[in-house]
Design a protein around this motif. Structure first.
Motif, PDB file in Angstrom:
ATOM      1  N   ASP A  22       0.812  -1.215   0.000  1.00 33.21           N
ATOM      2  CA  ASP A  22       0.000   0.000   0.000  1.00 33.21           C
ATOM      3  C   ASP A  22       0.847   1.267   0.000  1.00 33.21           C
ATOM      4  OD1 ASP A  22      -2.554  -1.462   0.354  1.00 33.21           O
ATOM      5  OD2 ASP A  22      -1.739  -1.910   2.341  1.00 33.21           O
ATOM      6  N   SER A  41      -4.336   9.338   0.121  1.00 33.56           N
ATOM      7  CA  SER A  41      -3.154   9.291  -0.740  1.00 33.56           C
ATOM      8  C   SER A  41      -2.042   8.518  -0.039  1.00 33.56           C
ATOM      9  CB  SER A  41      -2.670  10.705  -1.083  1.00 33.56           C
ATOM     10  OG  SER A  41      -2.285  11.407   0.090  1.00 33.56           O
ATOM     11  N   ARG A  44       0.060   7.076  -4.955  1.00 34.61           N
ATOM     12  CA  ARG A  44      -1.246   6.562  -5.358  1.00 34.61           C
ATOM     13  C   ARG A  44      -2.343   7.217  -4.515  1.00 34.61           C
ATOM     14  NH1 ARG A  44      -0.954   1.886  -8.442  1.00 34.61           N
ATOM     15  NH2 ARG A  44       1.137   1.024  -8.674  1.00 34.61           N
ATOM     16  N   ARG A  61      -6.361   6.171  -3.163  1.00 31.89           N
ATOM     17  CA  ARG A  61      -7.388   5.138  -3.053  1.00 31.89           C
ATOM     18  C   ARG A  61      -8.706   5.800  -2.659  1.00 31.89           C
ATOM     19  NH1 ARG A  61      -5.472   0.347   0.501  1.00 31.89           N
ATOM     20  NH2 ARG A  61      -4.050   0.295  -1.279  1.00 31.89           N
ATOM     21  N   TYR A  81     -12.676   5.314  -1.326  1.00 39.39           N
ATOM     22  CA  TYR A  81     -13.606   4.446  -0.608  1.00 39.39           C
ATOM     23  C   TYR A  81     -14.992   5.090  -0.583  1.00 39.39           C
ATOM     24  CZ  TYR A  81      -9.412   2.410   1.688  1.00 39.39           C
ATOM     25  OH  TYR A  81      -8.204   1.820   1.978  1.00 39.39           O
ATOM     26  N   LYS A 118     -13.969  -0.102  -1.125  1.00 42.05           N
ATOM     27  CA  LYS A 118     -13.204   0.474  -2.223  1.00 42.05           C
ATOM     28  C   LYS A 118     -14.101   0.714  -3.429  1.00 42.05           C
ATOM     29  CE  LYS A 118      -9.147  -1.029  -3.249  1.00 42.05           C
ATOM     30  NZ  LYS A 118      -7.969  -1.890  -3.587  1.00 42.05           N
ATOM     31  N   ASN A 172      -8.446  -0.904  -8.458  1.00 45.94           N
ATOM     32  CA  ASN A 172      -7.064  -0.448  -8.397  1.00 45.94           C
ATOM     33  C   ASN A 172      -6.983   0.989  -7.908  1.00 45.94           C
ATOM     34  OD1 ASN A 172      -6.054  -2.904  -9.576  1.00 45.94           O
ATOM     35  ND2 ASN A 172      -6.736  -2.139 -11.571  1.00 45.94           N
ATOM     36  N   ASP A 173      -5.886   1.308  -7.221  1.00 44.99           N
ATOM     37  CA  ASP A 173      -5.634   2.685  -6.837  1.00 44.99           C
ATOM     38  C   ASP A 173      -5.308   3.509  -8.084  1.00 44.99           C
ATOM     39  OD1 ASP A 173      -5.884   1.718  -4.283  1.00 44.99           O
ATOM     40  OD2 ASP A 173      -3.733   1.699  -3.871  1.00 44.99           O
TER      41      ASP A 173
END
Length: 246
Positions: free
Chosen positions: A57, A77, A88, A90, A92, A101, A105-106
């Motif tokens: 991650d 981030s 990256r 992510r 949610y 999520k 993918n991020d």
């Protein structure tokens, strides 16, 4: 006392969901995200903890939340280990203590060190500040990556798209922005290398916030400057209006 305990390196930044009263707190060094029920402000309760793997991650660096049409979206981030690995983001769906999520993918960024993020009004765009922190590679080679402002446009029904706005060094002179220099031991400064070259560091943005009129404000701490960016404009028309504040 009403103060929850997180442990060490567990409270770097936070985002509040005002529609539910839940608070989301990231810890960069601890690689954690705590979810706190703050519906009773005098007695908040930690109800959940998400841990992140440093290799898979990365390290959470910033968090932002936006609510629209009954849905709350949380963005986190990450900075990855290794200077050549891009950062990256992510996304949610946040339903109190439940995080789901939005994408498999991020979103991979152009830069590697996102330091601040903020949603535009309407929750369909995220502004990401890439600092481009300078460093000395192997205690010898001075490196100063390009800072950028990146824009992730997304919805729950399509894959996110990424655009970036480069912050050119020419702005330092053209807008009379305070310059920050770095040099090696050879010129009498407290540098980590032995060269005698004095270098002008590029601008390094640190924080971003977006107001209710969809105007982003970005601070440049070392340069004593602040930038204004109109997010109502299309990406091609966007320009940073940078002002020296001291």
């Amino acid at each position: 006392d009403g103060i929850p305990s997180f442990g060490n390196r567990a409270a770097t930044a936070a985002a509040m969901d005002h529609t539910t009263g839940f608070l989301y707190v990231i810890g960069t060094g601890g690689r954690v995200l705590h979810i706190i029920d703050a519906t009773a402000p005098a007695a908040p309760v930690v109800v959940s903890k998400v841990t992140f793997d440093s290799q898979i991650d990365g390290y959470p660096t910033a968090v932002s939340l936006c609510s629209s049409d009954g849905m709350s979206t949380l963005a986190v981030s990450f900075q990855r280990e290794g200077l050549s690995i891009n950062g990256r983001v992510r996304f949610y769906r946040a339903e109190q203590a439940l995080l789901t999520k939005l994408y498999n993918n991020d979103v991979a960024l152009q830069g590697n060190d996102p330091v601040s993020i903020a949603f535009a009004t309407g929750c369909q765009e995220l502004v990401v500040v890439i600092q481009g922190q300078w460093f000395v590679l192997n205690d010898v080679v001075f490196q100063d990556p390009q800072p950028t402002i990146e824009f992730i446009t997304f919805s729950s029904f399509s894959n996110p798209t990424l655009n970036d706005l480069t912050i050119e060094n020419s702005i330092l002179v053209a807008d009379k922005i305070r310059q920050v220099t770095e040099c090696g031991d050879g010129c009498g400064c407290n540098g980590q290398d032995t060269s005698s070259t004095v270098r002008v560091r590029d601008m390094e943005p640190r924080q971003v916030t977006v107001n209710s009129n969809n105007i982003a404000f970005i601070t440049f701490t070392k340069n004593n400057a602040i930038a204004r960016l109109d997010l109502n404009l299309g990406f091609i028309q966007r320009e940073l209006d940078i002002r020296n504040i001291g």
